[in-house]
Write a protein that holds these residues in place. Structure first.
Motif, PDB file in Angstrom:
ATOM      1  N   LYS A 154     -11.176   6.633 -15.923  1.00 57.29           N
ATOM      2  CA  LYS A 154     -10.480   5.506 -15.299  1.00 57.29           C
ATOM      3  C   LYS A 154     -11.231   5.006 -14.070  1.00 57.29           C
ATOM      4  O   LYS A 154     -11.269   3.798 -13.810  1.00 57.29           O
ATOM      5  CB  LYS A 154      -9.045   5.890 -14.919  1.00 57.29           C
ATOM      6  CG  LYS A 154      -8.095   5.876 -16.077  1.00 57.29           C
ATOM      7  CD  LYS A 154      -7.900   4.460 -16.580  1.00 57.29           C
ATOM      8  CE  LYS A 154      -6.803   4.420 -17.619  1.00 57.29           C
ATOM      9  NZ  LYS A 154      -6.579   3.103 -18.158  1.00 57.29           N
ATOM     10  N   GLN A 212     -12.608   1.296 -13.509  1.00 57.71           N
ATOM     11  CA  GLN A 212     -12.237   0.545 -12.312  1.00 57.71           C
ATOM     12  C   GLN A 212     -13.470   0.019 -11.583  1.00 57.71           C
ATOM     13  O   GLN A 212     -13.460  -1.092 -11.068  1.00 57.71           O
ATOM     14  CB  GLN A 212     -11.389   1.414 -11.381  1.00 57.71           C
ATOM     15  CG  GLN A 212     -10.667   0.641 -10.324  1.00 57.71           C
ATOM     16  CD  GLN A 212      -9.721  -0.394 -10.910  1.00 57.71           C
ATOM     17  OE1 GLN A 212      -9.028  -0.149 -11.883  1.00 57.71           O
ATOM     18  NE2 GLN A 212      -9.693  -1.569 -10.314  1.00 57.71           N
ATOM     19  N   VAL A 213     -14.532   0.810 -11.542  1.00 55.44           N
ATOM     20  CA  VAL A 213     -15.775   0.351 -10.921  1.00 55.44           C
ATOM     21  C   VAL A 213     -16.334  -0.835 -11.702  1.00 55.44           C
ATOM     22  O   VAL A 213     -16.775  -1.827 -11.101  1.00 55.44           O
ATOM     23  CB  VAL A 213     -16.805   1.502 -10.844  1.00 55.44           C
ATOM     24  CG1 VAL A 213     -18.194   0.991 -10.515  1.00 55.44           C
ATOM     25  CG2 VAL A 213     -16.362   2.530  -9.823  1.00 55.44           C
ATOM     26  N   SER A 262       0.838  -1.205   0.000  1.00 54.90           N
ATOM     27  CA  SER A 262       0.000   0.000   0.000  1.00 54.90           C
ATOM     28  C   SER A 262       0.874   1.256   0.000  1.00 54.90           C
ATOM     29  O   SER A 262       0.511   2.258  -0.589  1.00 54.90           O
ATOM     30  CB  SER A 262      -0.956  -0.001   1.190  1.00 54.90           C
ATOM     31  OG  SER A 262      -0.237   0.103   2.399  1.00 54.90           O
ATOM     32  N   CYS A 310     -14.488   5.073 -13.628  1.00 53.85           N
ATOM     33  CA  CYS A 310     -15.642   4.300 -14.118  1.00 53.85           C
ATOM     34  C   CYS A 310     -15.207   2.921 -14.599  1.00 53.85           C
ATOM     35  O   CYS A 310     -15.896   1.922 -14.337  1.00 53.85           O
ATOM     36  CB  CYS A 310     -16.346   5.054 -15.238  1.00 53.85           C
ATOM     37  SG  CYS A 310     -17.224   6.515 -14.667  1.00 53.85           S
ATOM     38  N   ILE A 329     -14.664  -2.971 -13.492  1.00 51.34           N
ATOM     39  CA  ILE A 329     -13.797  -4.130 -13.230  1.00 51.34           C
ATOM     40  C   ILE A 329     -14.084  -4.687 -11.834  1.00 51.34           C
ATOM     41  O   ILE A 329     -14.142  -5.900 -11.640  1.00 51.34           O
ATOM     42  CB  ILE A 329     -12.316  -3.737 -13.384  1.00 51.34           C
ATOM     43  CG1 ILE A 329     -11.998  -3.490 -14.855  1.00 51.34           C
ATOM     44  CG2 ILE A 329     -11.403  -4.814 -12.819  1.00 51.34           C
ATOM     45  CD1 ILE A 329     -10.627  -2.908 -15.108  1.00 51.34           C
ATOM     46  N   SER A 330     -14.284  -3.796 -10.868  1.00 53.03           N
ATOM     47  CA  SER A 330     -14.578  -4.237  -9.499  1.00 53.03           C
ATOM     48  C   SER A 330     -15.891  -5.010  -9.418  1.00 53.03           C
ATOM     49  O   SER A 330     -16.049  -5.889  -8.579  1.00 53.03           O
ATOM     50  CB  SER A 330     -14.655  -3.046  -8.555  1.00 53.03           C
ATOM     51  OG  SER A 330     -13.427  -2.376  -8.508  1.00 53.03           O
ATOM     52  N   LEU A 331     -16.840  -4.655 -10.291  1.00 59.14           N
ATOM     53  CA  LEU A 331     -18.112  -5.372 -10.324  1.00 59.14           C
ATOM     54  C   LEU A 331     -17.984  -6.734 -11.002  1.00 59.14           C
ATOM     55  O   LEU A 331     -18.942  -7.501 -11.023  1.00 59.14           O
ATOM     56  CB  LEU A 331     -19.179  -4.533 -11.037  1.00 59.14           C
ATOM     57  CG  LEU A 331     -19.588  -3.249 -10.326  1.00 59.14           C
ATOM     58  CD1 LEU A 331     -20.550  -2.448 -11.191  1.00 59.14           C
ATOM     59  CD2 LEU A 331     -20.220  -3.563  -8.979  1.00 59.14           C
ATOM     60  N   GLY A 332     -16.805  -6.999 -11.575  1.00 60.34           N
ATOM     61  CA  GLY A 332     -16.559  -8.295 -12.196  1.00 60.34           C
ATOM     62  C   GLY A 332     -17.079  -8.421 -13.615  1.00 60.34           C
ATOM     63  O   GLY A 332     -17.345  -9.534 -14.074  1.00 60.34           O
TER      64      GLY A 332
END
Length: 171
Positions: free
Chosen positions: A130, A134-135, A8, A132, A137-140
């Motif tokens: 970016k 990433q969101v 991190s 949007c 991608i996070s939702l799969g």
């Protein structure tokens, strides 16, 4: 735990370096666009005949714009390669779409705010785009639905931009 904290910390450092680099390049670009040469560069995009009437060769001014654009592309490519410590010939695939998305989203979202510079609008547009992605991608979402999410994002931004523009014309 130390590996997670170290990771991190690395992500935080990369973010800070990228933010500093983006702000420095933005400030230099803003300064340049206020100079005589920068104003000519902006003018050649809007009215090439005006540049010719100012006794400047519009071809040379366009060439200068391409030089600056390619220098910025080279800088960003070098930073990405440095960060990833690797290079692939397919790394730039999709970056034209990303660049256009950043410009379209940024200029559409900040169209009514005259105090926001175009460079700032594009920078915020790239972060928004970016985020949007990433969101999504996070939702799969799978890769083919990721393209759909990008298209829907463009559609929403363009429709909202046209509604704002339409409201201005009627008032």
């Amino acid at each position: 735990i130390m590996a997670i904290m170290g990771n991190s910390s690395l992500i935080y450092r990369k973010f800070v370096v990228a933010l500093i680099l983006a702000v420095v390049v933005k400030l230099i670009l803003d300064w340049y666009l206020k100079t005589k040469s920068g104003l000519l560069l902006r003018a050649v995009g809007d009215n090439a005949t005006l540049v010719t009437t100012l006794a400047k060769d519009k071809g040379n001014v366009k060439l200068l714009g391409l030089v600056i654009a390619n220098a910025l592309v080279a800088l960003s490519g070098a930073v990405v390669c440095q960060e990833q410590r690797a290079f692939s010939s397919t790394m730039g695939t999709g970056q034209v779409v990303f660049g256009l998305a950043a410009v379209i989203i940024g200029t559409t979202l900040f169209r009514k705010l005259s105090f926001v510079k175009a460079t700032t609008a594009v920078l915020v547009g790239s972060v928004f785009y970016k985020a949007c992605i990433q969101v999504a991608i996070s939702l799969g979402l799978p890769a083919n639905l990721l393209k759909l999410a990008t298209a829907v994002l463009f559609l929403v931004v363009l429709v909202l931009g046209n509604k704002q523009k339409g409201g201005e014309d009627r008032a």
